[in-house]
Each structure stands twice: as C-alpha cells, then as structure tokens.
Design an enzyme around this catalytic site. Structure first.
Site, mmCIF file in Angstrom:
data_model
loop_
_atom_site.group_PDB
_atom_site.id
_atom_site.type_symbol
_atom_site.label_atom_id
_atom_site.label_comp_id
_atom_site.label_asym_id
_atom_site.label_seq_id
_atom_site.Cartn_x
_atom_site.Cartn_y
_atom_site.Cartn_z
ATOM 1 C CG HIS A 38 -6.164 2.052 4.869
ATOM 2 N ND1 HIS A 38 -5.817 3.024 5.778
ATOM 3 C CD2 HIS A 38 -5.124 1.181 4.826
ATOM 4 C CE1 HIS A 38 -4.609 2.751 6.252
ATOM 5 N NE2 HIS A 38 -4.168 1.641 5.690
ATOM 6 C CE LYS B 176 -0.497 3.343 4.641
ATOM 7 N NZ LYS B 176 -0.549 3.523 6.090
ATOM 8 N N GLY C 276 1.615 2.437 10.941
ATOM 9 C CA GLY C 276 2.588 3.530 10.851
ATOM 10 C C GLY C 276 3.210 3.928 12.175
ATOM 11 C CG ASN D 163 -1.773 1.216 1.347
ATOM 12 O OD1 ASN D 163 -1.828 2.026 0.417
ATOM 13 N ND2 ASN D 163 -2.454 1.363 2.472
ATOM 14 C CD GLU E 278 -3.961 -2.366 7.174
ATOM 15 O OE1 GLU E 278 -2.801 -2.580 6.816
ATOM 16 O OE2 GLU E 278 -4.598 -1.348 6.859
ATOM 17 C CB SER F 210 4.292 -1.449 12.508
ATOM 18 O OG SER F 210 3.873 -0.107 12.681
ATOM 19 C CD GLU G 176 -3.483 5.648 6.439
ATOM 20 O OE1 GLU G 176 -3.408 5.665 5.184
ATOM 21 O OE2 GLU G 176 -2.593 5.148 7.163
HETATM 22 P P1 PGA Z 1 2.222 0.456 7.801
HETATM 23 O O1 PGA Z 1 0.815 0.645 7.085
HETATM 24 O O2 PGA Z 1 2.811 -0.823 7.265
HETATM 25 O O3 PGA Z 1 3.029 1.669 7.376
HETATM 26 O O4 PGA Z 1 1.982 0.399 9.262
HETATM 27 C C1 PGA Z 1 -0.024 -0.438 6.815
HETATM 28 C C2 PGA Z 1 -1.292 0.050 6.158
HETATM 29 O O5 PGA Z 1 -1.777 1.121 6.546
HETATM 30 O O6 PGA Z 1 -1.817 -0.585 5.251
#
Ligand code: PGA
Length: 261
Positions: free
Chosen positions: A98, A11, A176, A9, A170, A216, A100
């Site tokens: 997601h 982003k 993150g 991803n 997740e 993460s 976000e």
């Molecule tokens: P991350 O994000 O690996 O940077 O924690 C995962 C995601 O949001 O899909």
C-alpha cells in the site's frame, strides 16, 4: 470470468467495540444484498483478525484480509506479523505495498517482492498495490512507472503463482483526498497493466487477473468506475467504514459482469 472483488481497507481505524459493531452490520447486509459473484474481502487491523472470521464463518463470498505482513517467515523480529501466523487465523488475502507502507515505512520493491512470495507460499492471495504520485502523472510517465512497479515486485513469480495475485491500482493523489481517478483514467491504466501482464504471462492469465481500483472510491462514483471493462472491483478505504455506503459500493457492478461466466 475474472473474480470480482470489493476489499475494505479499514487501515488503523476503530477500537475493538467499534470493529465488532461495523462487522456485525456489514455481514448481514452483504449476505442479503450483494450478488454472490462478488467477493467481499474485509482487511481488518491485526488485533481484529482473531475474532473477525466468527462473524461470517458460513458466508462463502466474504473473506478475511490483513493489511500487511513481514517478509520473513519467523524469527527475532519484534513487533512483526508473519504470513504463516495470518494463514493460521484463516486469512485469505493480504494487502502488500500500500502506498502508505511505501511512504511511511520505506517499503521498497525488493521487500515487496519478498512479501508477495511469503503470502503465496502460505496459500494466501496478495492484493498488490501500485500507483503513481501526482508529480509522476503530471510528467506523463505514470503508465511506465506503474508497469515498472509490477515488473519489480511481481514478475519474479511463476505463472502458476502469478495467477493468485490481485492487483489494486491506487493513484496516490486519489487516496483519501476525495479526488478519485475518472473512469477513463482508471480504464486506461487497468488496460495498460493487463497488456503488460499479457506480455510476460500471456493473454489467458492476463484476462483472468483481477485488477481493482482504489482511491476515494465511494457509492456515487463506483458504478461508473466498475462499469469500465478492465476494472474488476475496488479497494475501499474511508468509505468502507460506513456499512451502508460500503454495501452500496459492493452492489455497483453492471449486470453484464455479474451474469458472465
Ligand atoms: P480511500 O483509500 O478509499 O480512503 O481513498 C483507499 C486505500 O488507501 O486503499
């Protein structure tokens, strides 16, 4: 056996030139180093979708993914991207829900249910994201909370359509932050979700459903997390922006999962 998947991803990162540089590194590494049983899905930003596929046209275990789509098929929705548009660019997977998107764009379970419907109606696979906040985990209701997310956004689907869904667990507190869920925490949730799916669609479909872990995840912790019996791969944010780190994550499955039929 279930399809093993590692999805990147990206982003809202990288310029066109940087995106081309990363994809040109990742594709040959995946070709040469990653087991063909592992499907690698590159969920790139919308503007890259038009050219990304060119880099892996003949490579069957790499697929193109998008990070979102609108819940209507067409019309006067300035700035939105529809599922039929994505399909016409050879997109196979679309991340839906997601955290976000839920947090910054107010996406509700009802809207997500419609998006899932759109993705499937256009012969693509939703990667449906679910996961609890730290507060919810601390309250002890995290398993019920995530089950509820599945019930509300996915369980309207017929069994035939549900079989096309990929789930990504997740936990929001892990995204993150550098604080991944432990293998035990991931396994506990994945097992609970698989049981929940079985209660509605039956064991056979539940056992075929790919459930990814995200938050993460990196080359250091992936081997332990991917070794969990109910973890079928990962959805990778930050670590997907580094070609060798990402490739190493794709190589983190235990042998028994790679040789199973
Ligand atoms: P991350 O994000 O690996 O940077 O924690 C995962 C995601 O949001 O899909």
């Amino acid at each position: 056996m279930r399809q093993l998947i590692v999805a990147a991803n990206w982003k809202m990162n990288l310029t066109r030139q940087e995106g081309i540089a990363l994809i040109s590194e990742v594709v040959p590494m995946v070709r040469d180093q990653v087991h063909t049983k592992v499907k690698v899905v590159l969920c790139v930003p919308f503007p890259f979708i038009g050219f990304a596929k060119r880099f892996f046209q003949s490579q069957k275990n790499i697929a193109l993914g998008a990070q979102n789509c609108y819940y209507k098929p067409a019309g006067a929705y300035t700035g939105e991207i529809s599922a039929p548009m994505l399909k016409s660019f050879d997109v196979d997977y679309v991340i839906i829900g997601h955290s976000e998107r839920r947090q910054y764009f107010g996406e509700t379970e009802e809207v997500l249910a419609e998006k899932v419907r759109q993705v499937i109606a256009n012969q693509m696979h939703p990667i449906f994201c679910c996961g609890e906040s730290l507060q919810t985990r601390q309250s002890g209701y995290h398993i019920n909370f995530v089950r509820q997310q599945l019930s509300q956004s996915l369980f309207h689907l017929s069994a035939e359509d549900f079989a096309k869904v990929v789930i990504a667990y997740e936990p929001i507190w892990a995204i993150g932050t550098g604080h991944n869920a432990t293998a035990q925490q991931a396994q506990e949730m994945h097992f609970a979700l698989r049981q929940h799916i079985a209660s509605v669609y039956g064991q056979e479909i539940a056992q075929q459903t790919t459930i990814l872990y995200g938050g993460s995840c990196n080359a250091n912790n992936a081997p332990e997390i991917f070794a969990c019996p109910d973890v079928d791969g990962g959805l990778i944010g930050g670590a997907s922006l580094k070609s060798s780190e990402f490739t190493n994550i794709c190589k983190s499955f235990p042998l028994y999962k790679l040789i199973a039929d």
